[in-house]
Each structure stands twice: as structure tokens, then as C-alpha cells.
Design a protein around this motif. Structure first.
Motif, PDB file in Angstrom:
ATOM      1  N   ALA A 165      50.785 -81.601 -25.641  1.00 21.97           N
ATOM      2  CA  ALA A 165      49.333 -81.575 -25.847  1.00 21.97           C
ATOM      3  C   ALA A 165      48.958 -82.262 -27.162  1.00 21.97           C
ATOM      4  CB  ALA A 165      48.820 -80.138 -25.820  1.00 21.97           C
TER       5      ALA A 165
ATOM      6  N   ALA B 119      50.074 -78.998 -20.788  1.00 25.45           N
ATOM      7  CA  ALA B 119      50.305 -77.674 -21.380  1.00 25.45           C
ATOM      8  C   ALA B 119      50.712 -76.646 -20.327  1.00 25.45           C
ATOM      9  CB  ALA B 119      49.056 -77.200 -22.113  1.00 25.45           C
TER      10      ALA B 119
ATOM     11  N   CYS C  46      42.838 -78.066 -23.762  1.00 28.42           N
ATOM     12  CA  CYS C  46      43.854 -77.387 -22.946  1.00 28.42           C
ATOM     13  C   CYS C  46      43.218 -76.417 -21.958  1.00 28.42           C
ATOM     14  CB  CYS C  46      44.863 -76.655 -23.833  1.00 28.42           C
ATOM     15  SG  CYS C  46      46.001 -77.758 -24.691  1.00 28.42           S
ATOM     16  N   GLU C  47      41.994 -76.013 -22.224  1.00 29.70           N
ATOM     17  CA  GLU C  47      41.277 -75.117 -21.319  1.00 29.70           C
ATOM     18  C   GLU C  47      40.376 -75.863 -20.337  1.00 29.70           C
ATOM     19  OE1 GLU C  47      39.042 -72.558 -23.871  1.00 29.70           O
ATOM     20  OE2 GLU C  47      40.801 -71.419 -24.487  1.00 29.70           O
TER      21      GLU C  47
ATOM     22  N   ALA D  29      47.006 -71.961 -22.577  1.00 33.13           N
ATOM     23  CA  ALA D  29      45.858 -72.252 -23.430  1.00 33.13           C
ATOM     24  C   ALA D  29      46.111 -71.667 -24.820  1.00 33.13           C
ATOM     25  CB  ALA D  29      44.585 -71.681 -22.818  1.00 33.13           C
TER      26      ALA D  29
ATOM     27  N   LYS E 109      49.188 -75.271 -17.905  1.00 30.48           N
ATOM     28  CA  LYS E 109      48.149 -74.251 -17.731  1.00 30.48           C
ATOM     29  C   LYS E 109      48.190 -73.161 -18.797  1.00 30.48           C
ATOM     30  CE  LYS E 109      45.585 -73.696 -14.734  1.00 30.48           C
ATOM     31  NZ  LYS E 109      44.195 -73.740 -15.046  1.00 30.48           N
TER      32      LYS E 109
ATOM     33  N   TYR F 207      54.885 -69.663 -27.184  1.00 30.77           N
ATOM     34  CA  TYR F 207      54.652 -70.792 -26.293  1.00 30.77           C
ATOM     35  C   TYR F 207      55.850 -71.718 -26.376  1.00 30.77           C
ATOM     36  CZ  TYR F 207      49.727 -69.509 -25.965  1.00 30.77           C
ATOM     37  OH  TYR F 207      48.553 -68.847 -25.729  1.00 30.77           O
TER      38      TYR F 207
ATOM     39  N   PHE G  86      45.206 -82.348 -20.040  1.00 29.37           N
ATOM     40  CA  PHE G  86      45.732 -81.424 -21.048  1.00 29.37           C
ATOM     41  C   PHE G  86      46.264 -80.148 -20.383  1.00 29.37           C
ATOM     42  CE2 PHE G  86      43.472 -84.162 -23.932  1.00 29.37           C
ATOM     43  CZ  PHE G  86      44.212 -84.105 -25.109  1.00 29.37           C
ATOM     44  N   MET G  87      45.565 -79.666 -19.366  1.00 29.03           N
ATOM     45  CA  MET G  87      46.036 -78.480 -18.644  1.00 29.03           C
ATOM     46  C   MET G  87      47.408 -78.733 -18.036  1.00 29.03           C
ATOM     47  SD  MET G  87      42.839 -77.147 -16.463  1.00 29.03           S
ATOM     48  CE  MET G  87      41.231 -76.925 -17.138  1.00 29.03           C
TER      49      MET G  87
END
Length: 116
Positions: free
Chosen positions: A67, A96, A86-87, A100, A98, A59, A92-93
Motif C-alpha cells: 500500500a 492491502a 485502503c478503505e 484497513a 482488504k 498486520y 489499495f484494497m
């Protein structure tokens, strides 16, 4: 007999989400996004990853950092909770991008880079 509005619990709806607009409505998230993207040199993380020739891709540290920092500003420090947000949480999405990351990845990131 009572007359209720009709509901359908099985309905399907597609909703367009403009992630950028969601982020713009949150000054703290925008500040974190701006700082990480433009003010901090993240090359310090590059030497920690030795997967350029072999191994799975990692990542991007910037999304993990965004995040984590945003979570910390909200009083959230648990990696499981951050991973779940994050999900499920649009801010958060967006931070991050998208992705997870699993909670173990987030916890390992915090532990590995606690001095950076």
C-alpha cells in the motif's frame, strides 16, 4: 410537464468485485504485488515483532509495504490518505488484502522501518 426517468436513491445493489481483475488492469500495482510477493525477502520484519506468544496480531508487513509503495508511486505520502485509500479504493484494497490499517499504524511502520 417534464418526464424524467425514475430514480430511487434508496436502492440496494450488490456488486461482485473480482479484486484480481482490478489489479491486472493496473500494471504498476501488478508490478508492486509481484515484487513484494516473489522478489523481496520480508523476513527482516519478523524479528521486529515480538507478539508470537502474547499480544495482538500485527498486520502482515507485505500488505503495508504494498500500500505504501503504491501510494508513493501515485505521489501520495500522507499516512491518513493511504489509510483512507485502503478503505475506499479497490486497488489499495486489493494490495492491502482488504485490511484497513489505521493511519497511525502506517506512519509508525514508515518511521520504524525507514532504514529497511
Amino acid at each position: 410537464m417534464a418526464n424524467y426517468k425514475h430514480t430511487n436513491p434508496n436502492q440496494v445493489e450488490f456488486t461482485v468485485i473480482d479484486y484480481r481483475k482490478q489489479l491486472e488492469a493496473n500494471p504498476m500495482a501488478m508490478a508492486i504485488e509481484e515484487i513484494i510477493d516473489t522478489k523481496i525477502d520480508l523476513k527482516i520484519f519478523d524479528k521486529q515483532f515480538k507478539n508470537d506468544e502474547t499480544g495482538a496480531s500485527a498486520y502482515n508487513p507485505k500488505i503495508i509495504l504494498k500500500a505504501i509503495l503504491y501510494a508513493y508511486t501515485r505521489g501520495i505520502i500522507g499516512s491518513r490518505r493511504i489509510a483512507k485509500l485502503c478503505e475506499e479504493n479497490v486497488i489499495f484494497m486489493t494490495l492491502a488484502e482488504k485490511q484497513a490499517p489505521h493511519y497511525t499504524y502506517i506512519a509508525a511502520f514508515v518511521h520504524k522501518f525507514e532504514d529497511e
